[in-house]
Design a protein around this motif. Structure first.
Motif, short mmCIF file in Angstrom:
data_model
loop_
_atom_site.label_atom_id
_atom_site.label_comp_id
_atom_site.label_asym_id
_atom_site.label_seq_id
_atom_site.Cartn_x
_atom_site.Cartn_y
_atom_site.Cartn_z
N GLU A 91 0.78 -1.24 0.00
CA GLU A 91 0.00 0.00 0.00
C GLU A 91 0.81 1.29 0.00
N ASP A 92 2.00 1.27 0.61
CA ASP A 92 2.70 2.54 0.80
C ASP A 92 4.17 2.29 1.13
N ILE A 147 -9.11 -1.08 9.35
CA ILE A 147 -9.51 -1.09 7.95
C ILE A 147 -10.33 -2.34 7.61
N GLU A 148 -11.19 -2.18 6.63
CA GLU A 148 -12.04 -3.26 6.18
C GLU A 148 -11.20 -4.30 5.43
N ALA A 178 0.75 -11.50 2.64
CA ALA A 178 0.76 -10.83 1.33
C ALA A 178 -0.57 -11.01 0.61
N MET A 179 -1.20 -12.17 0.77
CA MET A 179 -2.49 -12.41 0.11
C MET A 179 -3.58 -11.54 0.72
N ILE A 180 -3.57 -11.36 2.04
CA ILE A 180 -4.54 -10.47 2.68
C ILE A 180 -4.32 -9.04 2.19
N PHE A 208 -6.54 -5.55 -0.16
CA PHE A 208 -6.87 -4.30 0.51
C PHE A 208 -7.65 -3.30 -0.35
N PRO A 209 -7.31 -3.14 -1.64
CA PRO A 209 -8.01 -2.12 -2.43
C PRO A 209 -9.52 -2.33 -2.54
#
Length: 220
Positions: free
Chosen positions: A69-70, A150-151, A180-182, A186-187
């Protein structure tokens, strides 16, 4: 009158952010609005979440979140101007596929302090709260809150609930591939699930695994 309203808002918002530096957010507007939506659709109330302290979260999950993500999270002050610029140009080229440029700090700010939706007003408040949490919280606290609120699925919030729902274990026990799969989902955690990854999610999983190795240990 307007000046007093602005002054009161600044005072309340700063105190709110300072409080959450020490107090874990019990619930967010997103969680409430999502459940109102579920009720409207005739579904039952669902809120799976369990707060875990930063030290109890697997290093694999922490690194996967940053890698996915960042990647500049530890080095920016809340905003990745290059990512924002790239997102702007991508959206100008194809407005049918909106690309985001939000950092983990921005995502934390909007998830904890704001309502769901898209508008310039909301973006303004998001920037304001992002600045506040960067000033008053540590990077570790920002990431701790992020990975707890976060959802991560339909009615699933936070890494602990996600790990138990998808893999039947605590988030402290997630291996690198599972984390990594979770993070790959995220998006859009409602559309995508770690249990049935699409070709796109498998590709994101591959990239996150690659970026985890490249980033190396994170130093807070």
């Amino acid at each position: 009158m307007v000046g007093k309203v602005i002054l009161y808002f600044i005072l309340v918002s700063v105190l709110w952010v300072l409080a959450y530096r020490f107090i874990n957010p019990p619930v967010t507007l997103l969680m409430i609005m999502k459940n109102i939506g579920r009720k409207s659709d005739g579904k039952s109330f669902k809120l799976e979440k369990k707060w875990v302290d930063f030290k109890e979260i697997s290093d694999n999950m922490i690194r996967a979140a940053v890698a996915g993500e960042d990647q500049k999270f530890l080095h920016h002050m809340g905003f990745d101007m290059a990512a924002i610029g790239n997102a702007y140009h991508a959206n100008q080229a194809d407005s049918t596929k909106m690309k985001g440029g939000s950092t983990i700090s921005q995502q934390t700010a909007k998830n904890v302090f704001l309502w769901p939706g898209r508008s310039w007003i909301r973006k303004g408040f998001e920037a304001y709260f992002t600045i506040l949490i960067e000033i008053f919280w540590s990077k570790q606290r920002i990431l701790e809150v992020y990975l707890n609120v976060i959802e991560m699925g339909d009615g699933i919030y936070g890494a602990e609930a996600a790990a138990r729902s998808y893999y039947g274990k605590s988030c402290r026990d997630l291996n690198r591939s599972q984390a990594a799969m979770i993070a790959a989902c995220f998006p859009n955690p409602i559309r995508w699930t770690p249990l049935h990854p699409t070709k796109f999610i498998r590709h994101r999983h591959y990239l996150i695994m690659k970026n985890i190795k490249r980033l190396g240990p994170l130093k807070f």
